[in-house]
Design an enzyme around this catalytic site. Structure first.
Site, PDB file in Angstrom:
ATOM      1  N   HIS A 126       0.810  -1.228   0.000  1.00 30.03           N
ATOM      2  CA  HIS A 126       0.000   0.000   0.000  1.00 30.03           C
ATOM      3  C   HIS A 126       0.839   1.272   0.000  1.00 30.03           C
ATOM      4  O   HIS A 126       0.288   2.383   0.106  1.00 30.03           O
ATOM      5  CB  HIS A 126      -0.905   0.033   1.224  1.00 30.03           C
ATOM      6  CG  HIS A 126      -1.920  -1.051   1.288  1.00 30.03           C
ATOM      7  ND1 HIS A 126      -3.189  -0.938   0.767  1.00 30.03           N
ATOM      8  CD2 HIS A 126      -1.850  -2.300   1.810  1.00 30.03           C
ATOM      9  CE1 HIS A 126      -3.854  -2.066   0.989  1.00 30.03           C
ATOM     10  NE2 HIS A 126      -3.070  -2.899   1.619  1.00 30.03           N
TER      11      HIS A 126
ATOM     12  N   LYS B 184      -8.184  13.615   4.785  1.00 34.09           N
ATOM     13  CA  LYS B 184      -7.279  12.461   4.747  1.00 34.09           C
ATOM     14  C   LYS B 184      -6.251  12.639   5.866  1.00 34.09           C
ATOM     15  O   LYS B 184      -6.158  13.700   6.465  1.00 34.09           O
ATOM     16  CB  LYS B 184      -6.557  12.364   3.382  1.00 34.09           C
ATOM     17  CG  LYS B 184      -5.878  13.663   2.969  1.00 34.09           C
ATOM     18  CD  LYS B 184      -5.387  13.639   1.525  1.00 34.09           C
ATOM     19  CE  LYS B 184      -6.498  13.684   0.512  1.00 34.09           C
ATOM     20  NZ  LYS B 184      -6.312  12.682  -0.550  1.00 34.09           N
ATOM     21  N   ARG B 185      -5.474  11.617   6.142  1.00 34.27           N
ATOM     22  CA  ARG B 185      -4.422  11.744   7.149  1.00 34.27           C
ATOM     23  C   ARG B 185      -3.449  12.837   6.724  1.00 34.27           C
ATOM     24  O   ARG B 185      -3.281  13.103   5.540  1.00 34.27           O
ATOM     25  CB  ARG B 185      -3.694  10.403   7.306  1.00 34.27           C
ATOM     26  CG  ARG B 185      -4.446   9.365   8.078  1.00 34.27           C
ATOM     27  CD  ARG B 185      -4.627   9.735   9.519  1.00 34.27           C
ATOM     28  NE  ARG B 185      -3.381   9.815  10.264  1.00 34.27           N
ATOM     29  CZ  ARG B 185      -2.983   8.919  11.189  1.00 34.27           C
ATOM     30  NH1 ARG B 185      -3.731   7.855  11.436  1.00 34.27           N
ATOM     31  NH2 ARG B 185      -1.863   9.043  11.852  1.00 34.27           N
TER      32      ARG B 185
ATOM     33  N   LYS C 247       0.988  14.217   0.963  1.00 31.58           N
ATOM     34  CA  LYS C 247      -0.410  14.502   0.580  1.00 31.58           C
ATOM     35  C   LYS C 247      -0.603  16.001   0.342  1.00 31.58           C
ATOM     36  O   LYS C 247      -1.604  16.442  -0.198  1.00 31.58           O
ATOM     37  CB  LYS C 247      -1.340  13.970   1.650  1.00 31.58           C
ATOM     38  CG  LYS C 247      -1.344  12.440   1.770  1.00 31.58           C
ATOM     39  CD  LYS C 247      -2.184  11.972   2.947  1.00 31.58           C
ATOM     40  CE  LYS C 247      -2.114  10.462   3.145  1.00 31.58           C
ATOM     41  NZ  LYS C 247      -2.937   9.685   2.197  1.00 31.58           N
TER      42      LYS C 247
ATOM     43  N   THR D 117      -8.559   6.452  -1.715  1.00 31.13           N
ATOM     44  CA  THR D 117      -9.920   5.918  -1.804  1.00 31.13           C
ATOM     45  C   THR D 117     -10.935   7.023  -1.527  1.00 31.13           C
ATOM     46  O   THR D 117     -12.054   6.997  -2.025  1.00 31.13           O
ATOM     47  CB  THR D 117     -10.100   4.749  -0.798  1.00 31.13           C
ATOM     48  OG1 THR D 117      -9.530   5.134   0.452  1.00 31.13           O
ATOM     49  CG2 THR D 117      -9.453   3.482  -1.300  1.00 31.13           C
TER      50      THR D 117
ATOM     51  N   LYS E 142     -14.682   8.031  -3.307  1.00 33.74           N
ATOM     52  CA  LYS E 142     -15.916   8.314  -2.567  1.00 33.74           C
ATOM     53  C   LYS E 142     -16.471   9.682  -2.967  1.00 33.74           C
ATOM     54  O   LYS E 142     -17.674   9.833  -3.207  1.00 33.74           O
ATOM     55  CB  LYS E 142     -15.635   8.273  -1.060  1.00 33.74           C
ATOM     56  CG  LYS E 142     -15.225   6.914  -0.538  1.00 33.74           C
ATOM     57  CD  LYS E 142     -14.543   6.969   0.818  1.00 33.74           C
ATOM     58  CE  LYS E 142     -13.956   5.616   1.194  1.00 33.74           C
ATOM     59  NZ  LYS E 142     -13.020   5.684   2.363  1.00 33.74           N
TER      60      LYS E 142
HETATM   61  C1  LIG Z   1       3.927   0.608  10.196  1.00 32.17           C
HETATM   62  C2  LIG Z   1       3.399   1.985   9.974  1.00 32.17           C
HETATM   63  C3  LIG Z   1       2.444   1.998   8.809  1.00 32.17           C
HETATM   64  C4  LIG Z   1       1.077   1.818   9.046  1.00 32.17           C
HETATM   65  C5  LIG Z   1       0.192   1.857   7.962  1.00 32.17           C
HETATM   66  C6  LIG Z   1       0.695   2.042   6.692  1.00 32.17           C
HETATM   67  C7  LIG Z   1      -0.302   2.035   5.565  1.00 32.17           C
HETATM   68  C8  LIG Z   1       0.187   1.211   4.440  1.00 32.17           C
HETATM   69  C9  LIG Z   1      -0.549   3.387   5.098  1.00 32.17           C
HETATM   70  C10 LIG Z   1      -1.811   3.462   4.270  1.00 32.17           C
HETATM   71  O1  LIG Z   1      -2.877   3.530   4.802  1.00 32.17           O
HETATM   72  N1  LIG Z   1      -1.634   3.470   2.947  1.00 32.17           N
HETATM   73  C11 LIG Z   1      -2.745   3.841   2.104  1.00 32.17           C
HETATM   74  O2  LIG Z   1      -3.430   2.667   1.697  1.00 32.17           O
HETATM   75  C12 LIG Z   1      -4.594   2.975   0.934  1.00 32.17           C
HETATM   76  C13 LIG Z   1      -5.342   1.672   0.648  1.00 32.17           C
HETATM   77  O3  LIG Z   1      -4.676   0.941  -0.308  1.00 32.17           O
HETATM   78  C14 LIG Z   1      -4.235   3.743  -0.344  1.00 32.17           C
HETATM   79  O4  LIG Z   1      -5.405   4.086  -1.019  1.00 32.17           O
HETATM   80  C15 LIG Z   1      -3.411   4.974  -0.013  1.00 32.17           C
HETATM   81  O5  LIG Z   1      -2.954   5.589  -1.202  1.00 32.17           O
HETATM   82  C16 LIG Z   1      -2.234   4.604   0.875  1.00 32.17           C
HETATM   83  O6  LIG Z   1      -1.529   5.759   1.310  1.00 32.17           O
HETATM   84  C17 LIG Z   1       2.037   2.199   6.441  1.00 32.17           C
HETATM   85  C18 LIG Z   1       2.926   2.168   7.529  1.00 32.17           C
END
Ligand SMILES: CCc1ccc([C@H](C)CC(=O)N[C@@H]2O[C@H](CO)[C@@H](O)[C@H](O)[C@H]2O)cc1
Length: 807
Positions: free
Chosen positions: A359, A544-545, A550, A652, A656
Site C-alpha cells: 500500500h 485524509k491523514r 499529501k 480511496t 468516494k
Molecule cells: C507501520 C506503519 C504503517 C502503518 C500503515 C501504513 C499504511 C500502508 C498506510 C496506508 O494507509 N496506505 C494507504 O493505503 C490505501 C489503501 O490501499 C491507499 O489508497 C493509499 O494511497 C495509501 O496511502 C504504512 C505504515
C-alpha cells in the site's frame, strides 16, 4: 421469551418495535421511561442482530457443505466506523427501523449518531479492509477477516490553541452489541525464549512468556442479508488472571502485573500510518494476531481435510501490507515443527496460500525489523527467515541474478518485511495501475525481474452501501427514481446516468440533492468549525491523514495566495469558497502537526477578516473519522487529491467524493489516473508534474528557491508565514516549515504551485457555469461505478485467490 426469527427477510415496523421493546426489558433490563438514548440504541441493535445470526449460521453451513475455498484477510487495521445504520441498510430495514423507533418516541437518526465509531485503523489501509469485508459478503466470497480487538482505537483529536491534542479513544466504554465473545476459540501465543533441536528439519521452541488470544466475532452481513461472513478480532488475555500468592503477600501490583502486561498487547492501535516506530510491542501485536489466525485457519482446515498438501486449494490468505508478513514463517513453523513436514514442502504449501498487498512506496513506511529484536522476540522465526532467505538466494542465483541485487531479505542487520512477504507469496499486488507499475520499476524491481508473473494490479474500491446508499439519502432517492436501485449491488449500472447529464431537469434535481446535503451540513460545520456555509458556496475539501506527501501545505499556500488576491482586488467577482481540512497527524510526526497549527492560524486570520467575508473561509473540524467523512463527502463540490505524483499508492477518498458528485482537482497520482481515464479529461481538473517528471526533477537536483522566486504570489505567501503574519504572538513559529520549503521541499510543493494556482482559478470560472459543472458532476457519478469494492473483490477472487463468488 425471545424466539429466533426465521431469517433476514422483511420484518414489519410493528414486529420490530415489539422486539426492540423486549430487548430493552429483557436484554438491557430497562423500562421505557428510564431508558436513555444508548439503551434504545442497544435494544434496536440487538433486534437487528437477531435478524443476522440465522443467515450467519446458514452461510457457514453453505460454505461447509460446498467445501468452498476460504479467503482469510489478515489486517492490523479495520476502520469500520459505526455499524447500526450499515446493518439496517444491508438488511433493507431502514424504513421499518425508523417507523419502529418513532413508534417508541425515539429519533432513529439520533440513535445512529449515538454509536461510537469502531476506529480500529489509521486511514486508507484500514478503511479499505472494512470496505473489502462488506464486499466479500455482498458478492458471496467465503471470506473471514482477522485482526486485533484494540481496547482503544485511533486517538480522539482536539485542538488546543490550534495545536493537535490526542486523547485515548474509548469505544468499549459502552456495551458493544455487534460482537460475540468466543472463549472456546482461544490459542496460547508464545514470545521470546529459545529454540532447541527437534526431529528432522524441526526446531523445538520454548517460549519465555505466553499470552492467550481470545476471539471476538462480529457478523458481516452482505447486501440484502443473503450472505453473512465473520470478522474475528483477537484480544490478549493472561494465562493466569491473578497471582494470588503475591496478593496474599500484599503485593497487589505484583499480583496484577502479569495480567496487565499480557493485556497490553491488544490495548491500543499504533497511530502511525507511515513511519513504523520499530517498537517491540508493535512486533508482538503483529505476531500475536497473525499466529492466532494461522492456528485458527489450520485447525478449521484440518477439521475437514487430512492432506496438508491440499491447503492451497482450500485456503487463500491475503496479507494487508507487511504488518502480518510473519504469517509465512509462522505457517512454515507449524507445518515443520508440529506437523513434521520437510522445510521445502512446508515452504511450497505456505507460499501457495499467501498473497501480499503493498500500500505504499514511501521508503520510511516499509517495515524493517532489527534482526536482533526479531531474534529475541521470535527466535524460531528468525531461523526460518534465514532458511527462506537462503532458499531465495539459491533460486536467485539459479536464475542467473547477481547476488547483490538488493533482493535479500536479511541485510544491514535488518529483516526487510516487504521482501519476506514477496518471496513467501504466490501473488503480490499494488492498489492502482500507476502504483503497481512503480512497484515493478522501483522498490520491487529486482524481485520483479526474478518473478515477472508475481506482481499484479488490483485497483482499490469503496463500498457503495456505506459511501453512497448510506451516506447520501438525497442522491440515493434521485438515483432510485431515475435508474432504480440495482446499482447498489451492481455499481456499473450508474452508467445509465450518462444521457441524463444532458437533461436540464435531471441536472436541476441532481444539483438540488447536492444543495440539500450542504444545507444539512451547514449547522454542524458552524458548530464544529465556526464558519457559515451558504449553499451556493463552492465547498472545497481535503480530508485524509496528514502527511507531507499529501501536500495539505500546497492547499494552504494556495489559500493564503487567494486571500491576498481577494484583498488586493476586492472589485473582482470572486467565486465564494469554503476550504475544509480534515485529518489527523501521527502524534510523533512534528512537521505534520506544525502544518495543522499553521492551517488553524491561517483559518483564524482569514475567517476574522471582513475584507473577504462571504468569499473565503477555512474550516478545520477536529477529529476527522469515518462518521465525519460520511457527513462531509455528500456535500462536497471539489475533491482535493493533490499528492506528489508517484507517492499516493491509490487513494480511496478520491473515489468516494467522485461517486458523490464532487469534481476532482488532482495530480496524475494513484487512482486519480484511472478516475481521469473513466470520467474523461474534461470532467476533472488535472495539474502538476507527473511521476516521471517528479523523478526527473529530483534526479536533476531540484531548487525550490528558484520556483519561489519565479512566483511572486508564492513568494508573498511564504514570506507572510515566515514573518509571523498568521502568528503575531510567535513570529518564528513556522520557521521549520519555511526553511524546509525554501531548502528541500522534498514533495515539490513549490514546483507545482503555479500550475495548481492556475487550475484553481479555472475552477473558479467553471463553478460559474453551473449547468456545465453539474453535467460534469453527473458524469463523474455515472462513470465511477468501476470504483466499487465489489469489482475489486471480484478481481481478487478471480486473479489472485482463485475463489468462488456466490452472486
Ligand atoms: C507501520 C506503519 C504503517 C502503518 C500503515 C501504513 C499504511 C500502508 C498506510 C496506508 O494507509 N496506505 C494507504 O493505503 C490505501 C489503501 O490501499 C491507499 O489508497 C493509499 O494511497 C495509501 O496511502 C504504512 C505504515
Amino acid at each position: 421469551g425471545l424466539t429466533v426469527p426465521p431469517d433476514a427477510g422483511a420484518v414489519s415496523a410493528a414486529e420490530l418495535r415489539e422486539r426492540v421493546g423486549q430487548h430493552l426489558v429483557f436484554s438491557i433490563g430497562r423500562g421505557a421511561t428510564a431508558a436513555r438514548l444508548a439503551d434504545w440504541r442497544l435494544a434496536l441493535s440487538y433486534a437487528i442482530r437477531d435478524r443476522i445470526v440465522v443467515p450467519w449460521f446458514q452461510t457457514a453451513e453453505r460454505i461447509n457443505a460446498a467445501d468452498r475455498k476460504r479467503v482469510y484477510y489478515l489486517s492490523m487495521e479495520f476502520l469500520i466506523g459505526r455499524l447500526l445504520d450499515d446493518a439496517v441498510a444491508n438488511l433493507g430495514l431502514e424504513s421499518a427501523a425508523r417507523e419502529a423507533m418513532a413508534g417508541l418516541g425515539v429519533d432513529y437518526d439520533a440513535l445512529v449518531r449515538d454509536e461510537p465509531d469502531a476506529a480500529l485503523g489509521n486511514g486508507g489501509l484500514g478503511r479499505l479492509a472494512a470496505c473489502f469485508l462488506d464486499s466479500m459478503s455482498a458478492v458471496g466470497v467465503a471470506g473471514l477477516g482477522y485482526g486485533i480487538r484494540y481496547d482503544h482505537g485511533l486517538f480522539r483529536q482536539s485542538f488546543e490553541a490550534g495545536w493537535q491534542a490526542e486523547e485515548a479513544e474509548d469505544w468499549l466504554a459502552q456495551p458493544h452489541p455487534w460482537e460475540f465473545e468466543r472463549p472456546e476459540a482461544s490459542f496460547p501465543i508464545g514470545f521470546g525464549g529459545s529454540v532447541g533441536p527437534g526431529a528432522g528439519d524441526a526446531g523445538a521452541w520454548h517460549p519465555a512468556e505466553t499470552v492467550i488470544a481470545v476471539a471476538y466475532d462480529t457478523p458481516v452481513p452482505g447486501w440484502q442479508g443473503r450472505w453473512v461472513n465473520t470478522l474475528r478480532l483477537w484480544s490478549a488475555k493472561p494465562t493466569r488472571e491473578f497471582e494470588l500468592q503475591a496478593f496474599n503477600r500484599g503485593d497487589f501490583l505484583g499480583a496484577a502485573t502479569p495480567a496487565v502486561l499480557a493485556e497490553t498487547i491488544s490495548r491500543v492501535l499504533y497511530p502511525d500510518d507511515s513511519t513504523p516506530q520499530g517498537r517491540e510491542l508493535r512486533l508482538k501485536q503483529e505476531y500475536f494476531f497473525t499466529a492466532a489466525s494461522i492456528r485458527d485457519i489450520l485447525q478449521r482446515f484440518e477439521r475437514r481435510h487430512g492432506d496438508l498438501a491440499a491447503l492451497p486449494d482450500k485456503v487463500a490468505i491475503q496479507l494487508n501490507d507487511t504488518h502480518p508478513a510473519i504469517a509465512g514463517p509462522e505457517l512454515i513453523r507449524l507445518l515443520v515443527d508440529e506437523r513434521g513436514l520437510a522445510f521445502d514442502a512446508a515452504f511450497d504449501i505456505a507460499r501457495g496460500c499467501l498473497h501480499y498487498t503493498n500500500h505504499t512506496l514511501l521508503p520510511e513506511a516499509l517495515e524493517r525489523w532489527p534482526a536482533e529484536l526479531l531474534g529475541r522476540v521470535l527466535p524460531c522465526h528468525l531461523e526460518i527467515v534465514e532458511r527462506i532467505d537462503a532458499r531465495h538466494a539459491r533460486e536467485s542465483a539459479a536464475a542467473g541474478r547477481p547476488s547483490d541485487d538488493g533482493t535479500a531479505i536479511l541485510g544491514d542487520g535488518e529483516v526487510r518485511m516487504g521482501t519476506l512477504a514477496f518471496v513467501a507469496a504466490r501473488r503480490v499486488n499494488g492498489v492502482s495501475a500507476l502504483h503497481t507499475r512503480l512497484m515493478q520499476e522501483t522498490v520491487f524491481g529486482g524481485l520483479h525481474a526474478l518473478h515477472p508473473e508475481r506482481i499484479v494490479n488490483q485497483t482499490n474500491g469503496v463500498t457503495p452501501r456505506r459511501w453512497l446508499h448510506g451516506c447520501n439519502p438525497p442522491l440515493r432517492a434521485l438515483l432510485q427514481e431515475a435508474i432504480g436501485d440495482g446499482w447498489v449491488a451492481d455499481l456499473d449500472r450508474l452508467e445509465a446516468l450518462v444521457p441524463l447529464a444532458d437533461d436540464a431537469a435531471f441536472r436541476e434535481r441532481f444539483a438540488a440533492a447536492k444543495r440539500a446535503n450542504k444545507v444539512r451540513l451547514a449547522p454542524w460545520l458552524a458548530e464544529q468549525a465556526g464558519i457559515e456555509l451558504a449553499p451556493e458556496t463552492l465547498l472545497d475539501v481535503q480530508i485524509k491523514r496528514f502527511h507531507e506527501y499529501k501536500r495539505q501545505l500546497l492547499n494552504l499556500l494556495e489559500t493564503v495566495a487567494l486571500w491576498n488576491a481577494m484583498r488586493q482586488a476586492p472589485e473582482v467577482d470572486w467565486t465564494p469558497r469554503v476550504k475544509v481540512f480534515g485529518g489527523k497527524a501521527a502524534p510523533g510526526y512534528r512537521m505534520a502537526k506544525l502544518i495543522i497549527k499553521l492551517i488553524n492560524d491561517v483559518a483564524r486570520t482569514v475567517n476574522d477578516d471582513p475584507a473577504v467575508r462571504g468569499r473565503l473561509q477555512v474550516a478545520f473540524p477536529p477529529n476527522y473519522n469515518v462518521s465525519m467523512a460520511e457527513r462531509l463527502i455528500p456535500a462536497a463540490d471539489l475533491s482535493e487529491q493533490i499528492s506528489t505524483a508517484g507517492l499516493e499508492a491509490s487513494g480511496t477518498g478520491n473515489m468516494k467524493l467522485a461517486l458523490n458528485g464532487a469534481l476532482t482537482v488532482g495530480t496524475l497520482d494513484g487512482a486519480n489516473v484511472e478516475i481521469r481515464d473513466r470520467v474523461g479529461e474534461e470532467n476533472i481538473f488535472i495539474f502538476g508534474l507527473t511521476a516521471e517528471e517528479v523523478a526527473r526533477r529530483r534526479a536533476e537536483g531540484y531548487a525550490p528557491a528558484a520556483c519561489i522566486a519565479a512566483s511572486p504570489r508564492l513568494a508573498e505567501a511564504v514570506e507572510q508565514i515566515a514573518s509571523g503574519r498568521f502568528s503575531p504572538d510567535e513570529p518564528e513559529r513556522f520557521r521549520a516549515i519555511v526553511e524546509d520549503l525554501r531548502g528541500h521541499d522534498r514533495f515539490l510543493v513549490c514546483a507545482d504551485f503555479e500550475a495548481y494556482w492556475q487550475r484553481q482559478r479555472a475552477i473558479d470560472a467553471a463553478w460559474r457555469d453551473r449547468a456545465a459543472w453539474t453535467r460534469s458532476a453527473v458524469l463523474n457519478v455515472a462513470r465511477c461505478g468501476w470504483f466499487s469494492s465489489d469489482r475489486a473483490i471480484r478481481g481478487y477472487a478471480k486473479e489472485i485467490w482463485n475463489a468462488e463468488t456466490e452472486f
